[in-house]
Design an enzyme around this catalytic site. Structure first.
Site, PDB file in Angstrom:
ATOM      1  N   HIS A  88      98.171 148.079  51.721  1.00 35.21           N
ATOM      2  CA  HIS A  88      98.340 149.479  51.331  1.00 35.21           C
ATOM      3  C   HIS A  88      99.524 149.667  50.383  1.00 35.21           C
ATOM      4  O   HIS A  88      99.627 150.694  49.732  1.00 35.21           O
ATOM      5  CB  HIS A  88      98.368 150.417  52.547  1.00 35.21           C
ATOM      6  CG  HIS A  88      99.646 150.473  53.319  1.00 35.21           C
ATOM      7  ND1 HIS A  88      99.861 149.758  54.474  1.00 35.21           N
ATOM      8  CD2 HIS A  88     100.778 151.182  53.110  1.00 35.21           C
ATOM      9  CE1 HIS A  88     101.060 150.038  54.945  1.00 35.21           C
ATOM     10  NE2 HIS A  88     101.649 150.894  54.141  1.00 35.21           N
ATOM     11  N   ASP A 224      96.393 143.841  56.957  1.00 32.20           N
ATOM     12  CA  ASP A 224      97.007 144.685  55.922  1.00 32.20           C
ATOM     13  C   ASP A 224      98.002 143.884  55.055  1.00 32.20           C
ATOM     14  O   ASP A 224      99.204 144.084  55.144  1.00 32.20           O
ATOM     15  CB  ASP A 224      97.704 145.871  56.598  1.00 32.20           C
ATOM     16  CG  ASP A 224      98.045 146.984  55.621  1.00 32.20           C
ATOM     17  OD1 ASP A 224      98.016 146.737  54.403  1.00 32.20           O
ATOM     18  OD2 ASP A 224      98.355 148.101  56.083  1.00 32.20           O
ATOM     19  N   SER A 656     107.006 149.158  55.429  1.00 29.84           N
ATOM     20  CA  SER A 656     105.722 148.526  55.197  1.00 29.84           C
ATOM     21  C   SER A 656     105.924 147.296  54.331  1.00 29.84           C
ATOM     22  O   SER A 656     106.592 147.363  53.306  1.00 29.84           O
ATOM     23  CB  SER A 656     104.775 149.484  54.494  1.00 29.84           C
ATOM     24  OG  SER A 656     104.134 150.276  55.434  1.00 29.84           O
TER      25      SER A 656
HETATM   26  N1  ARG Z   1     100.483 154.649  58.584  1.00 26.17           N
HETATM   27  C1  ARG Z   1     100.858 153.627  57.657  1.00 26.17           C
HETATM   28  C2  ARG Z   1     102.087 154.066  56.887  1.00 26.17           C
HETATM   29  O1  ARG Z   1     102.566 155.050  56.740  1.00 26.17           O
HETATM   30  C3  ARG Z   1      99.759 153.162  56.773  1.00 26.17           C
HETATM   31  C4  ARG Z   1      99.265 154.143  55.751  1.00 26.17           C
HETATM   32  C5  ARG Z   1      98.161 153.628  54.895  1.00 26.17           C
HETATM   33  N2  ARG Z   1      96.906 153.461  55.607  1.00 26.17           N
HETATM   34  C6  ARG Z   1      95.968 154.458  55.767  1.00 26.17           C
HETATM   35  N3  ARG Z   1      94.906 154.228  56.461  1.00 26.17           N
HETATM   36  N4  ARG Z   1      96.112 155.651  55.224  1.00 26.17           N
HETATM   37  O2  ARG Z   1     102.389 154.707  56.128  1.00 26.17           O
HETATM   38  N1  GLU Z   2     102.927 152.471  56.906  1.00 23.46           N
HETATM   39  C1  GLU Z   2     104.337 152.748  56.755  1.00 23.46           C
HETATM   40  C2  GLU Z   2     104.823 152.449  55.342  1.00 23.46           C
HETATM   41  O1  GLU Z   2     104.067 152.604  54.420  1.00 23.46           O
HETATM   42  C3  GLU Z   2     105.095 151.998  57.777  1.00 23.46           C
HETATM   43  C4  GLU Z   2     104.805 152.636  59.033  1.00 23.46           C
HETATM   44  C5  GLU Z   2     105.954 153.441  59.523  1.00 23.46           C
HETATM   45  O2  GLU Z   2     106.165 154.581  59.087  1.00 23.46           O
HETATM   46  O3  GLU Z   2     106.624 152.868  60.377  1.00 23.46           O
HETATM   47  O4  GLU Z   2     105.978 152.179  55.105  1.00 23.46           O
END
Ligand code: ARG
Ligand code: GLU
Length: 720
Positions: A88, A224, A656
């Site tokens: 991502h 991921d 991330s």
């Molecule tokens: N929750 C994770 C992070 O903030 C992954 C976000 C990307 N993935 C998704 N399915 N939208 O940001």
């Molecule tokens: N998915 C998050 C990022 O893009 C990391 C997840 C979190 O917020 O801990 O940095």
């Protein structure tokens, strides 16, 4: 008798305490570990030293970690500059190289030779060369009683001098940032590489497996990851993209461990966490979850339901809205987790307990009492004052963001006011540029979807925002439409000149003065201006004043906590996109009564979730085949393929792509998310339920090697 019972009980209590006296909370500065954390880390099982993590004299772990494009983290995993980050995080780069014929998002991408590695203009990798404490110089001219503005201006002057005077090589940069709410300043000498090429990415059915449904969720089965490579000039230094550039030789690259992890194992995550607010007073935590999060969730809830219903019925809309939906849903889900987590762990009550402890200790400290008396009360009171403004700000922001006709209106208004400032003569030449910038917007715009979102959100806005904040211009429009969202939206979408690219072109094709006059008449731009005027006049000005007082008090309260409780508690600075180390242990958790989550997932779980043809849960045929044949090579364990695991490392957005390292400092996983129940760790970490989610490094290698057959990459890595 009593003695005989009490003694052993006390002893037991002490040993239990001793066993549990490690804190997994905290995002620590790498250069301060030796003084603050090393002992505890070793107590938790770490086998390396603080100097192995951060050193300016020898290659250390920090020399393998980069800020990836400023929004994620990545790590160097070979002596030829191979870079590992999340799928991502690489998503935009992968998408930009994709076309209908070569859809790398859907099918994955693997450069079979160095020549096939793809450049990504604008994408950077930044190393930290060294970190210096410059607090004394930065704050040298600060005097008590200065306004926030005066204070900032004397600090900025010193920071400028510092920047110019810092010893560094010609290709290095200097960044100075405030820490502990502005009580301390640290200077970073950095090196930014500008030629970062795409090397490999799995198909989305692996790299984004589970998509939005599984986002923030454990148990998780997402691979991921994506792989890049840093290129440097022939001299090894940062250079703009050139065919002649060569793979970068790092000062340090990570060794990869094939051993996996067990419950209780020490893990450490290094990276660039973006933003946290761990030292808010109780009133602010309450406000965040009960008022601010709630307002944002309410708005997004409505918008997402409408998008979803259209996306399910219409393939074209699904393609247009997939990215928007994912973006809107990501923090919508996070905020809900935050609200629930604070409630479940009694977060507000715990903050109040903490404040009571602080008050008591301050009361008993005659030296500090005069300096800090009343600060916490004033801060809480200021937050109470802020509340209606903060709530309105978020209603306003969410309205304009989610109703795209209003965002488009704002863009047109901004364009016209720019021209107004620079002179009418600019209009024709700037118009083309403006229209081009709107092209991609309309490509993914559907006026029917937007209309329905608008109906819903206008009603929520009218209900949520007090009349005196909304402003007279808005109230007039609202009354003209019988205070009914549907009335207003129906008229707006029928009449406005901004509902399609063609209409917008015709709109701005008119002479400048006509366009200016039209802006006051078009129902969309008229509403956008009325909303904006109400916001600027009645909300943002008072909000800024209150926020300035809060910043000042929050800074004093931060210092007060450190002075008053400093011997009892270690303080780490809030995240601010600088390099941090966080450590914890591999551990499952119990989010609710009778539910316990295990710490590991396996490929079996991918197959359990498999829904053929589904856009979230499809599985590539090749992966199913490898599963059926248990063809895991050296990456499987007892006939099973590990996929993800969780631990109590304190992480946030920006982490991330961060490496998860074991006790020996070897790479065991790749951080990519947190568990839903624990997302409140940004304002109140609770070791009971806060967990970060990592993909097992062996799953990454298995996909690269067995799934994609890209063995040339495995050959460059150092596997243990
Ligand atoms: N929750 C994770 C992070 O903030 C992954 C976000 C990307 N993935 C998704 N399915 N939208 O940001
Ligand atoms: N998915 C998050 C990022 O893009 C990391 C997840 C979190 O917020 O801990 O940095």
């Amino acid at each position: 008798m009593l003695q005989r019972i009490v003694r052993p009980m006390l002893l037991l209590a002490f040993t239990v305490l001793a066993l549990r006296t490690y804190a997994t909370e905290g995002m620590w500065l790498p250069q301060l570990l030796s003084g603050l954390n090393e002992k505890e880390m070793k107590g938790m099982g770490m086998k390396i030293t603080a100097a192995d993590i951060y050193s300016i004299n020898k290659g250390s772990l920090k020399d393998a970690i980069v800020s990836f494009g400023g929004f994620c983290t990545a790590e160097v995993i070979s002596t030829k500059g191979l870079l590992l980050t999340n799928h991502h995080c690489g998503y935009d780069a992968i998408q930009k190289h994709s076309s209908l014929q070569n859809n790398f998002l859907e099918n994955g991408f693997w450069a079979r030779t160095a020549a096939e590695e793809l450049p990504n203009p604008g994408l950077t990798a930044t190393f930290i060369v060294r970190i210096d404490d410059v607090t004394k110089t930065a704050l040298q001219d600060v005097k008590p009683g200065m306004t926030e503005r005066e204070r900032q201006s004397v600090i900025d002057k010193r920071l400028n001098e510092l920047r110019n005077a810092t010893r560094r090589e010609s290709w290095q940069d200097v960044i100075i940032k405030p820490f502990y709410e502005g009580n301390q300043y640290f200077l970073f000498v950095t090196e930014t590489y500008k030629d970062v090429r795409l090397v490999g990415a799995p198909p989305s059915s692996i790299g984004k497996f589970g998509s939005d449904t599984d986002n923030w969720v454990w148990p998780r089965h997402t691979g991921d990851f994506s792989i890049f490579r840093i290129y440097a000039g022939k001299d090894g230094r940062p250079a703009p993209y050139s065919q002649d550039n060569v793979p970068f030789t790092p000062r340090h690259s990570l060794t990869i461990s094939m051993k996996g992890v067990k419950p209780g194992d020490f893990t450490m995550v290094m990276g660039f966490p973006g933003r946290t607010s761990e030292y808010l007073p109780s009133e602010a935590v309450k406000q965040a979850v009960q008022v601010v999060d709630a307002a944002k969730v309410e708005m997004r809830d409505a918008a997402l339901k409408i998008m979803d219903s259209y996306m399910r019925r219409d393939e074209q809309i699904k393609i247009q809205y997939a990215a928007k939906y994912a973006q809107t849903a990501n923090y919508w889900k996070k905020w809900m987790g935050e609200m629930q987590g604070i409630k479940q762990t009694n977060g507000i009550y715990k903050k109040k307990q903490y404040e009571a402890d602080y008050r008591k200790m301050l009361e008993e400290n005659p030296a500090l009492k005069p300096r800090y008396n009343g600060v916490l009360d004033s801060l809480n009171a200021m937050y109470r004052q802020l509340q209606p403004y903060a709530q309105t700000r978020d209603y306003y922001n969410e309205l304009v963001k989610n109703v795209e006709l209003l965002s488009a209106s704002d863009r047109l208004i901004n364009f016209i006011s720019d021209v107004h400032e620079q002179g009418e003569g600019q209009y024709e030449s700037k118009r083309q540029q403006f229209l081009e910038s709107m092209q991609s917007f309309y490509q993914n715009y559907n006026a029917r979807v937007d209309h329905d979102i608008c109906v819903s959100l206008l009603d929520i806005y009218a209900k949520g925002v007090p009349a005196q904040f909304a402003g007279n211009e808005y109230l007039q429009v609202w009354q003209e439409n019988n205070k009914d969202g549907r009335n207003l939206a129906d008229r707006m979408y029928a009449v406005s000149g901004l509902t399609s690219m063609e209409k917008l072109k015709a709109f701005v094709q008119q002479p400048y003065n006509t366009v200016v006059a039209q802006i006051w008449k078009d129902p969309a731009t008229r509403l956008a201006m009325a909303l904006r005027k109400g916001f600027v006049d009645n909300v943002s000005r008072p909000l800024n004043d209150i926020q300035n007082s809060i910043n000042n008090l929050q800074r004093t309260y931060m210092q007060a906590q450190m002075d008053v409780m400093g011997s009892k508690k270690r303080f780490y600075p809030d995240a601010n996109s600088t390099l941090r180390v966080t450590y914890g242990k591999v551990d499952g958790y119990s989010p609710r009564d009778a539910i316990h989550y295990d710490y590991y997932t396996y490929l079996d779980g991918v197959i359990e979730k498999y829904i053929p043809g589904d856009y979230e849960f499809d599985v590539p045929a090749r992966l199913i085949e490898l599963y059926k044949n248990k063809d895991y090579g050296r990456y499987g364990v007892n006939g099973r393929m590990p996929v993800c695991f969780i631990a109590s490392n304190h992480t946030t957005g920006g982490n991330s792509g961060s490496p998860a390292l074991n006790a020996n400092g070897h790479l065991v996983g790749l951080n990519f998310d947190r568990t839903w129940e624990g997302t409140m760790s940004d304002i109140n970490y609770d070791p009971g339920i806060c967990r970060n989610i990592m993909v097992d490094i062996r799953y990454v290698l298995f996909i690269v090697d067995k799934f994609a057959g890209c063995t040339r990459l495995i050959d460059e890595m150092k596997l243990m």
